[in-house]
Design a protein around this motif. Structure first.
Motif, PDB file in Angstrom:
ATOM      1  N   GLU A 129       0.831  -1.190   0.000  1.00  0.00           N
ATOM      2  CA  GLU A 129       0.000   0.000   0.000  1.00  0.00           C
ATOM      3  C   GLU A 129       0.879   1.258   0.000  1.00  0.00           C
ATOM      4  N   PRO A 130       0.406   2.354  -0.586  1.00  0.00           N
ATOM      5  CA  PRO A 130       1.168   3.605  -0.534  1.00  0.00           C
ATOM      6  C   PRO A 130       1.422   4.028   0.913  1.00  0.00           C
ATOM      7  N   HIS A 131       2.555   4.679   1.129  1.00  0.00           N
ATOM      8  CA  HIS A 131       2.931   5.255   2.425  1.00  0.00           C
ATOM      9  C   HIS A 131       3.200   4.192   3.499  1.00  0.00           C
ATOM     10  N   CYS A 132       3.483   2.960   3.083  1.00  0.00           N
ATOM     11  CA  CYS A 132       3.785   1.949   4.092  1.00  0.00           C
ATOM     12  C   CYS A 132       5.097   2.295   4.793  1.00  0.00           C
ATOM     13  N   PRO A 133       5.340   1.779   5.998  1.00  0.00           N
ATOM     14  CA  PRO A 133       6.564   2.109   6.731  1.00  0.00           C
ATOM     15  C   PRO A 133       7.810   1.692   5.948  1.00  0.00           C
ATOM     16  N   PRO A 134       8.896   2.453   6.075  1.00  0.00           N
ATOM     17  CA  PRO A 134      10.130   2.114   5.354  1.00  0.00           C
ATOM     18  C   PRO A 134      10.613   0.693   5.609  1.00  0.00           C
ATOM     19  N   ALA A 135      10.542   0.221   6.851  1.00  0.00           N
ATOM     20  CA  ALA A 135      11.036  -1.124   7.145  1.00  0.00           C
ATOM     21  C   ALA A 135      10.247  -2.172   6.381  1.00  0.00           C
ATOM     22  N   ARG A 136       8.944  -1.991   6.286  1.00  0.00           N
ATOM     23  CA  ARG A 136       8.126  -2.950   5.542  1.00  0.00           C
ATOM     24  C   ARG A 136       8.455  -2.900   4.055  1.00  0.00           C
ATOM     25  N   TYR A 137       8.630  -1.698   3.540  1.00  0.00           N
ATOM     26  CA  TYR A 137       8.970  -1.567   2.126  1.00  0.00           C
ATOM     27  C   TYR A 137      10.294  -2.252   1.814  1.00  0.00           C
ATOM     28  N   LEU A 138      11.307  -2.012   2.637  1.00  0.00           N
ATOM     29  CA  LEU A 138      12.615  -2.595   2.371  1.00  0.00           C
ATOM     30  C   LEU A 138      12.599  -4.107   2.555  1.00  0.00           C
ATOM     31  N   ALA A 139      11.775  -4.616   3.457  1.00  0.00           N
ATOM     32  CA  ALA A 139      11.644  -6.066   3.607  1.00  0.00           C
ATOM     33  C   ALA A 139      11.056  -6.682   2.341  1.00  0.00           C
ATOM     34  N   ARG A 140      10.055  -6.030   1.763  1.00  0.00           N
ATOM     35  CA  ARG A 140       9.461  -6.512   0.513  1.00  0.00           C
ATOM     36  C   ARG A 140      10.477  -6.443  -0.625  1.00  0.00           C
ATOM     37  N   ARG A 141      11.277  -5.405  -0.630  1.00  0.00           N
ATOM     38  CA  ARG A 141      12.319  -5.245  -1.649  1.00  0.00           C
ATOM     39  C   ARG A 141      13.313  -6.406  -1.576  1.00  0.00           C
ATOM     40  N   ARG A 142      13.732  -6.757  -0.365  1.00  0.00           N
ATOM     41  CA  ARG A 142      14.675  -7.863  -0.191  1.00  0.00           C
ATOM     42  C   ARG A 142      14.021  -9.203  -0.545  1.00  0.00           C
ATOM     43  N   GLU A 143      12.738  -9.321  -0.253  1.00  0.00           N
ATOM     44  CA  GLU A 143      12.021 -10.551  -0.584  1.00  0.00           C
ATOM     45  C   GLU A 143      12.013 -10.782  -2.098  1.00  0.00           C
TER      46      GLU A 143
END
Length: 363
Positions: free
Chosen positions: A65-79
């Protein structure tokens, strides 16, 4: 509604191939902002206009979702992995052509690899200073260096679409814009070579002016990094009528001065990308200020992105949003026709760059 077509990113760098943790990601955000490598204790570079724009535009491209927390975004990026995340981000940016400055150090993707990841065309912009330093490394005399310098620049012009300079505009060019004389150049080259360790940067202002003037004769546009465009007024006047276009980069918050300079000289253009990306939610106001002063055929979109594919997305999305808001408002007021607004949007998004860099075959 104003349609912004596929974009020509007229100034950017490659992206990183490696997986990124929070600290590394923030370091590259900070570098893009032109500030410190690391945020101050207790702060984050995500709390900037660029950081908020990353969280607005990029998570949906990775299934969040837009504006999700940075940690969640970066976890998805690594996934997803760096390659897959980069591919999704670049291909969603709407950029059809990249002009890639290859002069930065580090493990950044070269033009062909960036183009393949983004399903786009890619062309090289040759940074002059590293080119001169490679020539110096291979030269054992002043004569060999000066001859090799001219040969290297003109040789690079056969394949590159443009040249770029990061230091010439601030190292002596403002006070002395004209080309230095042969004796002055030989003396400067001798002093610099004698005191230079292998691989050392070119720092002599006379040699930097000489290098820029060689590039002026090479028949390719010249991208100039500058904070205050006033420092380039003399050089712009001195190069008028010689057939080489100058493109001013990185000029916020001096965007009005840059816009004014484009109106004074037919061969001077202004880059829009980082100016808008840095201002985020205020980009429409900044764009309106530029459009007050600059001829519309003198403005070029770019991302100025380096390292993070997110920065291509932020620049493209912010540009489209700002352009749509500004031109849409003027159409609604009756100040512009929709036809003219669409024509200007297409010019700035792609057509001006295609003309300046002779990209006739670009998408």
């Amino acid at each position: 509604m104003i349609d912004t077509p596929r974009l020509v990113d007229q100034y950017c760098h490659g992206v990183l191939r490696t997986e990124l943790g929070l600290g590394t990601f923030e370091a590259h955000l900070g570098a893009h902002l032109g500030g410190a490598v690391l945020p101050a204790a207790g702060t984050t570079f995500f709390d900037t206009q660029t950081g908020f724009a990353v969280r607005r535009w990029c998570p949906p491209l990775l299934g969040l979702e837009p504006h999700c927390p940075p940690a969640r975004y970066l976890a998805r990026r690594r996934e997803l992995g760096a390659a897959e995340a980069g591919r999704r981000l670049l291909r969603a940016s709407g950029i059809s052509t990249y002009l890639v400055d290859t002069g930065l150090p580090g493990d950044l993707t070269p033009p062909a690899e960036l183009g393949a990841a983004g399903a786009a065309e890619a062309h090289e912009v040759v940074r002059l200073e590293p080119l001169a330093e490679r020539v110096a490394d291979a030269s054992d005399t002043v004569d060999a260096f000066l001859a090799g310098l001219a040969e290297a620049v003109h040789g690079a012009a056969e394949d590159a679409v443009a040249f770029g300079s990061a230091s010439g505009a601030r190292d002596g060019l403002a006070a002395l814009p004209d080309p230095p004389g042969p004796a002055e150049v030989r003396g400067a080259a001798g002093r610099w070579l004698a005191g230079r360790a292998a691989g050392g940067p070119i720092t002599d202002p006379v040699l930097l002016r000489h290098l820029l003037w060689i590039a002026v004769t090479a028949g390719r546009p010249l991208q100039l990094h500058t904070e205050d465009p006033a420092s380039l007024r003399g050089f712009a006047a001195a190069t008028a009528g010689l057939g080489t276009d100058l493109v001013l980069l990185h000029r916020y918050p001096y965007h009005r001065a840059a816009a004014h300079l484009t109106g004074l000289h037919p061969h001077v253009y202004a880059d829009l990308g980082p100016v808008l990306a840095h201002t985020g939610a205020r980009a429409a106001a900044v764009l309106a200020e530029v459009l007050e002063r600059a001829p519309f055929g003198k403005l070029l979109f770019s991302s100025g992105a380096q390292g993070l594919p997110e920065l291509h997305v932020v620049a493209a999305s912010t540009f489209r949003s700002a352009l749509g808001r500004v031109l849409g408002e003027w159409v609604a007021e009756g100040a512009w026709s929709r036809t003219d607004a669409q024509r200007v949007a297409t010019m700035i998004a792609a057509d001006n760059a295609k003309r300046v860099y002779r990209l006739a075959g670009s998408r």
